[in-house]
Design a protein around this motif. Structure first.
Motif, PDB file in Angstrom:
ATOM      1  N   PRO A 249       0.782  -1.240   0.000  1.00  0.00           N
ATOM      2  CA  PRO A 249       0.000   0.000   0.000  1.00  0.00           C
ATOM      3  C   PRO A 249       0.812   1.287   0.000  1.00  0.00           C
ATOM      4  O   PRO A 249       0.270   2.358  -0.220  1.00  0.00           O
ATOM      5  N   GLY A 250       2.119   1.188   0.233  1.00  0.00           N
ATOM      6  CA  GLY A 250       2.929   2.396   0.266  1.00  0.00           C
ATOM      7  C   GLY A 250       4.377   2.124  -0.082  1.00  0.00           C
ATOM      8  O   GLY A 250       4.750   1.001  -0.421  1.00  0.00           O
ATOM      9  N   VAL A 251       5.184   3.178  -0.017  1.00  0.00           N
ATOM     10  CA  VAL A 251       6.599   3.100  -0.367  1.00  0.00           C
ATOM     11  C   VAL A 251       7.434   3.771   0.730  1.00  0.00           C
ATOM     12  O   VAL A 251       6.890   4.442   1.599  1.00  0.00           O
ATOM     13  N   SER A 252       8.731   3.623   0.640  1.00  0.00           N
ATOM     14  CA  SER A 252       9.637   4.308   1.560  1.00  0.00           C
ATOM     15  C   SER A 252      10.791   4.890   0.746  1.00  0.00           C
ATOM     16  O   SER A 252      11.000   4.516  -0.413  1.00  0.00           O
ATOM     17  N   PHE A 253      11.553   5.774   1.358  1.00  0.00           N
ATOM     18  CA  PHE A 253      12.697   6.340   0.651  1.00  0.00           C
ATOM     19  C   PHE A 253      13.698   5.248   0.298  1.00  0.00           C
ATOM     20  O   PHE A 253      14.281   5.259  -0.788  1.00  0.00           O
ATOM     21  N   GLY A 254      13.889   4.291   1.189  1.00  0.00           N
ATOM     22  CA  GLY A 254      14.794   3.182   0.906  1.00  0.00           C
ATOM     23  C   GLY A 254      14.359   2.394  -0.318  1.00  0.00           C
ATOM     24  O   GLY A 254      15.180   2.010  -1.154  1.00  0.00           O
ATOM     25  N   TRP A 255      13.051   2.175  -0.448  1.00  0.00           N
ATOM     26  CA  TRP A 255      12.518   1.477  -1.626  1.00  0.00           C
ATOM     27  C   TRP A 255      12.753   2.319  -2.885  1.00  0.00           C
ATOM     28  O   TRP A 255      13.169   1.802  -3.918  1.00  0.00           O
ATOM     29  N   MET A 256      12.475   3.618  -2.773  1.00  0.00           N
ATOM     30  CA  MET A 256      12.668   4.516  -3.919  1.00  0.00           C
ATOM     31  C   MET A 256      14.122   4.466  -4.387  1.00  0.00           C
ATOM     32  O   MET A 256      14.400   4.346  -5.580  1.00  0.00           O
ATOM     33  N   GLN A 257      15.035   4.573  -3.437  1.00  0.00           N
ATOM     34  CA  GLN A 257      16.460   4.592  -3.741  1.00  0.00           C
ATOM     35  C   GLN A 257      16.905   3.274  -4.373  1.00  0.00           C
ATOM     36  O   GLN A 257      17.695   3.274  -5.305  1.00  0.00           O
ATOM     37  N   THR A 258      16.364   2.168  -3.892  1.00  0.00           N
ATOM     38  CA  THR A 258      16.763   0.844  -4.376  1.00  0.00           C
ATOM     39  C   THR A 258      16.174   0.516  -5.741  1.00  0.00           C
ATOM     40  O   THR A 258      16.867  -0.016  -6.605  1.00  0.00           O
ATOM     41  N   TYR A 259      14.888   0.827  -5.936  1.00  0.00           N
ATOM     42  CA  TYR A 259      14.186   0.352  -7.135  1.00  0.00           C
ATOM     43  C   TYR A 259      13.846   1.407  -8.174  1.00  0.00           C
ATOM     44  O   TYR A 259      13.340   1.081  -9.241  1.00  0.00           O
ATOM     45  N   LYS A 260      14.068   2.673  -7.870  1.00  0.00           N
ATOM     46  CA  LYS A 260      13.659   3.722  -8.801  1.00  0.00           C
ATOM     47  C   LYS A 260      14.834   4.597  -9.250  1.00  0.00           C
ATOM     48  O   LYS A 260      14.702   5.804  -9.451  1.00  0.00           O
ATOM     49  N   GLY A 261      15.987   3.989  -9.460  1.00  0.00           N
ATOM     50  CA  GLY A 261      17.165   4.722  -9.901  1.00  0.00           C
ATOM     51  C   GLY A 261      16.962   5.463 -11.204  1.00  0.00           C
ATOM     52  O   GLY A 261      17.548   6.521 -11.432  1.00  0.00           O
ATOM     53  N   THR A 262      16.114   4.923 -12.070  1.00  0.00           N
ATOM     54  CA  THR A 262      15.860   5.610 -13.341  1.00  0.00           C
ATOM     55  C   THR A 262      15.213   6.979 -13.111  1.00  0.00           C
ATOM     56  O   THR A 262      15.439   7.898 -13.892  1.00  0.00           O
ATOM     57  N   ASN A 263      14.434   7.113 -12.033  1.00  0.00           N
ATOM     58  CA  ASN A 263      13.850   8.422 -11.718  1.00  0.00           C
ATOM     59  C   ASN A 263      14.945   9.423 -11.367  1.00  0.00           C
ATOM     60  O   ASN A 263      14.857  10.596 -11.727  1.00  0.00           O
ATOM     61  N   LEU A 264      15.967   8.966 -10.674  1.00  0.00           N
ATOM     62  CA  LEU A 264      17.078   9.849 -10.339  1.00  0.00           C
ATOM     63  C   LEU A 264      17.758  10.323 -11.620  1.00  0.00           C
ATOM     64  O   LEU A 264      18.079  11.502 -11.764  1.00  0.00           O
ATOM     65  N   GLN A 265      17.938   9.426 -12.552  1.00  0.00           N
ATOM     66  CA  GLN A 265      18.536   9.801 -13.835  1.00  0.00           C
ATOM     67  C   GLN A 265      17.669  10.813 -14.560  1.00  0.00           C
ATOM     68  O   GLN A 265      18.175  11.795 -15.126  1.00  0.00           O
ATOM     69  N   ARG A 266      16.360  10.605 -14.545  1.00  0.00           N
ATOM     70  CA  ARG A 266      15.440  11.534 -15.217  1.00  0.00           C
ATOM     71  C   ARG A 266      15.479  12.916 -14.567  1.00  0.00           C
ATOM     72  O   ARG A 266      15.503  13.940 -15.259  1.00  0.00           O
ATOM     73  N   VAL A 267      15.502  12.948 -13.233  1.00  0.00           N
ATOM     74  CA  VAL A 267      15.541  14.227 -12.516  1.00  0.00           C
ATOM     75  C   VAL A 267      16.862  14.940 -12.777  1.00  0.00           C
ATOM     76  O   VAL A 267      16.883  16.141 -13.079  1.00  0.00           O
ATOM     77  N   ALA A 268      17.972  14.217 -12.685  1.00  0.00           N
ATOM     78  CA  ALA A 268      19.286  14.830 -12.917  1.00  0.00           C
ATOM     79  C   ALA A 268      19.377  15.380 -14.338  1.00  0.00           C
ATOM     80  O   ALA A 268      19.916  16.473 -14.557  1.00  0.00           O
ATOM     81  N   ASN A 269      18.839  14.649 -15.291  1.00  0.00           N
ATOM     82  CA  ASN A 269      18.828  15.081 -16.686  1.00  0.00           C
ATOM     83  C   ASN A 269      18.011  16.366 -16.842  1.00  0.00           C
ATOM     84  O   ASN A 269      18.417  17.300 -17.534  1.00  0.00           O
ATOM     85  N   ALA A 270      16.858  16.417 -16.206  1.00  0.00           N
ATOM     86  CA  ALA A 270      15.989  17.603 -16.288  1.00  0.00           C
ATOM     87  C   ALA A 270      16.657  18.812 -15.641  1.00  0.00           C
ATOM     88  O   ALA A 270      16.604  19.924 -16.185  1.00  0.00           O
ATOM     89  N   VAL A 271      17.298  18.618 -14.497  1.00  0.00           N
ATOM     90  CA  VAL A 271      17.971  19.725 -13.811  1.00  0.00           C
ATOM     91  C   VAL A 271      19.126  20.249 -14.660  1.00  0.00           C
ATOM     92  O   VAL A 271      19.304  21.458 -14.792  1.00  0.00           O
ATOM     93  N   GLU A 272      19.882  19.345 -15.261  1.00  0.00           N
ATOM     94  CA  GLU A 272      20.989  19.753 -16.125  1.00  0.00           C
ATOM     95  C   GLU A 272      20.476  20.560 -17.318  1.00  0.00           C
ATOM     96  O   GLU A 272      21.049  21.596 -17.673  1.00  0.00           O
ATOM     97  N   ALA A 273      19.370  20.129 -17.919  1.00  0.00           N
ATOM     98  CA  ALA A 273      18.787  20.852 -19.051  1.00  0.00           C
ATOM     99  C   ALA A 273      18.314  22.239 -18.623  1.00  0.00           C
ATOM    100  O   ALA A 273      18.508  23.221 -19.351  1.00  0.00           O
ATOM    101  N   GLU A 274      17.726  22.338 -17.436  1.00  0.00           N
ATOM    102  CA  GLU A 274      17.268  23.640 -16.925  1.00  0.00           C
ATOM    103  C   GLU A 274      18.448  24.576 -16.697  1.00  0.00           C
ATOM    104  O   GLU A 274      18.368  25.767 -16.998  1.00  0.00           O
ATOM    105  N   GLN A 275      19.539  24.029 -16.154  1.00  0.00           N
ATOM    106  CA  GLN A 275      20.726  24.853 -15.909  1.00  0.00           C
ATOM    107  C   GLN A 275      21.326  25.361 -17.226  1.00  0.00           C
ATOM    108  O   GLN A 275      21.703  26.520 -17.323  1.00  0.00           O
TER     109      GLN A 275
END
Length: 122
Positions: free
Chosen positions: A82-108
Motif C-alpha cells: 500500500p505504500g513506499v519508503s525512501f529506501g525502496w525509492m532509492q533501491t528500485y527507482k534509480g531511473t527516476n534519479l537519472q530523469r531528474v538529474a537530466n531535467a535539472v541539467e537541461a534547466e541549468q
C-alpha cells in the motif's frame, strides 16, 4: 518550531525530508509511512543524498525532493504493497534519479543560455 513547510527546499535537512515523506505518504495513500530499516537508517540514506551539517550530500535537497515527488507520482499502491519508503525509492527507482538529474541539467543549460539576454522587448 520551523518545519519543512516554512523553509525553502534548498534548506531542508533529513528531518524535514522525513516529515515530508510521512505527510505526503499519508495524503497520497492514506496509510502510515514506514521507513525501510527504521528512521535512523533512513536518516543516514537521506543524509548521504541531501547532506548534513558536516558533509555535503551527493545530490542536494532540490534533486532529492524532485526524485521523491517523481517516485510518489509513479507509484501505484496495491493491497499487498500500500505504500513506499525512501529506501525502496532509492533501491528500485534509480531511473527516476537519472530523469531528474537530466531535467535539472537541461534547466541549468537553458538558464545559462538565457543569462544576459535582454527580453524586455518580448
Amino acid at each position: 518550531m520551523t518545519t519543512y513547510e516554512t523553509k525553502p527546499v534548498a534548506n531542508w535537512n533529513t528531518r524535514d525530508f522525513q516529515a515530508y515523506l510521512k505527510a505526503e505518504h499519508q495524503r497520497l495513500y492514506g496509510v502510515p509511512y514506514v521507513p525501510m530499516r527504521g528512521y535512523q537508517a533512513e536518516a543516514g540514506m537521506l543524509g548521504r543524498w541531501v547532506g548534513t551539517k558536516r558533509k555535503p550530500g551527493e545530490y542536494g535537497p532540490e534533486i532529492t525532493k524532485r526524485f521523491i515527488d517523481m517516485c510518489f507520482a509513479d507509484y501505484k499502491p496495491s493491497i499487498e504493497w500500500p505504500g513506499v519508503s525512501f529506501g525502496w525509492m532509492q533501491t528500485y527507482k534509480g531511473t527516476n534519479l537519472q530523469r531528474v538529474a537530466n531535467a535539472v541539467e537541461a534547466e541549468q543549460k537553458r538558464a545559462e543560455r538565457n543569462e544576459g539576454v535582454d527580453d524586455t522587448w518580448f
